[in-house]
Write a protein that holds these residues in place. Structure first.
Motif, PDB file in Angstrom:
ATOM      1  N   SER A 237      -0.900   1.040   3.470  1.00 26.16           N
ATOM      2  CA  SER A 237      -0.752  -0.414   3.330  1.00 26.16           C
ATOM      3  C   SER A 237      -0.900  -0.902   1.892  1.00 26.16           C
ATOM      4  N   GLY A 241       2.123  -2.707   0.003  1.00 32.70           N
ATOM      5  CA  GLY A 241       1.911  -4.106  -0.373  1.00 32.70           C
ATOM      6  C   GLY A 241       2.014  -4.335  -1.867  1.00 32.70           C
ATOM      7  N   ALA A 263       3.513  -8.892   1.686  1.00 36.62           N
ATOM      8  CA  ALA A 263       2.644  -8.096   0.811  1.00 36.62           C
ATOM      9  C   ALA A 263       1.193  -8.504   0.990  1.00 36.62           C
ATOM     10  N   LEU A 266      -0.264  -7.010   4.149  1.00 39.32           N
ATOM     11  CA  LEU A 266      -0.531  -5.577   4.006  1.00 39.32           C
ATOM     12  C   LEU A 266      -1.761  -5.328   3.139  1.00 39.32           C
TER      13      LEU A 266
END
Length: 393
Positions: A237, A241, A263, A266
């Protein structure tokens, strides 16, 4: 690729080496994490510095910071691995957004008695962190103190770390053209070693942002797209992101707000607070450009709070300047007690007649108060009233 260590029983590379190979290729997150944990559960691995370094690094760049931190604490007192454990604990602190702890851990590792490579990596990370926080003077002084330029010229193994630090200093110093050159140099070194995973060093994202600042838009977009594609292959993540945030900044194709929102989700999932501060700032700027002042200020306030939490004065200042530039929306006129009560019942789904019965009022009185409420709040009906009250809440 680094030299592999072979398991005497199986004749295959040991678990830590398998973990590192999967990390640098950047395609099998699950397998990499499994191998790293397998290595750190092996007593033979825990007694070898290179094994601990590879397994812990895989967990760190796989986003498993809590697990990596727990393993680092278990091994911190082992003299044979304590140096590399302290170094990686500093990286964990940096990724968690604990700047003070990162500096506290890096400081002793920059002493004369520390092995050269460890000392140079510690100095490079400290320089990069100072630059990211806006203290260019201190960053330059530290680089001179540890002769990082000379180390680069000497061809040390940690050249990518030192080039990334140079890039961060150049960017913080307002020299994006130089920053591009340093980050691209970092990338060439990593590619030559087979490192494709942007989780290890996000050189493409940083080079893209620098290129964008230098007016080299085509290069910026190409690098950001490459970084995003590689990040998606890895699937962690924070990495995705961070890459998506950079892509949103440099690729003005109308999807900036949506990309930055994704983003942010995440990065929040990954508890990547330093990167989330940047994403929220960028999102706030673009929402303000769209004229959505309320949402823009919310994002900028969030960026400001995260920047303070993670000890980044430069980003605190950026958020404060942006907030000052985005005027606060005018406050809505306050409703009277009767207007507020009627509005609450409207939102709850009651009709005007039901409200009149419930409050022992004439229907005309309810309609009068509701009309005044609409006018005060600048709305034209029940749906807009509901949205206005939910927003103010």
């Amino acid at each position: 690729m680094p030299v592999e260590h072979v398991d005497a029983a199986t004749g295959q590379p040991c678990a830590a080496d398998r973990a590192l190979r999967l990390l640098v290729v950047g395609r099998d997150w699950v397998g990499a994490m499994r191998c790293a944990e397998e290595a750190l559960e092996d007593e033979a691995c825990r007694s070898r510095e290179v094994c601990v370094a590879r397994a812990l690094s895989t967990l760190i760049y796989g986003g498993e910071l809590v697990t990596a931190d727990a393993h680092s604490l278990l091994n911190a007192d082992r003299p044979e691995v304590s140096g590399v454990v302290a170094l990686l604990q500093a990286r964990i602190a940096r990724l968690f957004g604990d700047v003070d702890r990162a500096h506290a851990l890096l400081g002793p590792l920059m002493s004369a008695g520390t092995p050269l490579e460890t000392r140079l990596v510690a100095a490079g990370w400290a320089v990069e962190l100072l630059a990211e926080c806006g203290d260019v003077t201190a960053a330059r002084a530290l680089a001179r103190e540890h002769r990082l330029d000379e180390a680069l010229d000497a061809g040390v193994a940690c050249r990518p770390v030192l080039l990334a630090a140079r890039g961060a200093v150049a960017m913080a110093d307002g020299r994006p053209g130089l920053a591009v050159a340093q980050y691209l140099g970092c990338g060439r070194e990593l590619i030559a070693r087979g490192v494709a995973n942007p989780a290890v060093t996000p050189w493409r994202s940083e080079a893209a942002l620098a290129a964008f600042s230098a007016g080299r838009d085509e290069l910026a977009v190409a690098l950001a797209r490459q970084e995003y594609e590689a990040a998606v292959l890895w699937g962690e993540s924070r990495t995705v992101g961070r890459a998506l945030c950079a892509l949103a900044v440099v690729d003005a194709d109308g999807q900036e707000v949506e990309r930055l929102s994704e983003a942010g989700q995440l990065l929040e999932l990954a508890q990547a607070w330093p990167e989330l501060a940047r994403a929220q700032y960028e999102l706030g700027i673009r929402l303000a450009a769209r004229g959505d002042v309320v949402a823009a200020r919310q994002r900028l306030h969030c960026s400001h709070a995260l920047a303070r939490q993670t000890g980044n004065p430069r980003r605190v200042q950026l958020a404060e300047r942006a907030l000052a530039a985005v005027a606060a929306p005018p406050r809505r006129p306050a409703l009277t007690r009767q207007q507020a009560r009627i509005a609450e019942l409207v939102v709850a789904g009651y009709s005007n007649k039901e409200i009149a019965t419930k409050l022992f009022l004439a229907l005309r009185t309810v309609e009068f108060h509701l009309s005044n409420t609409y006018e005060k709040l600048g709305v034209t009906g029940r749906d807009e009233l509901r949205a206005a009250l939910e927003h103010d809440a």
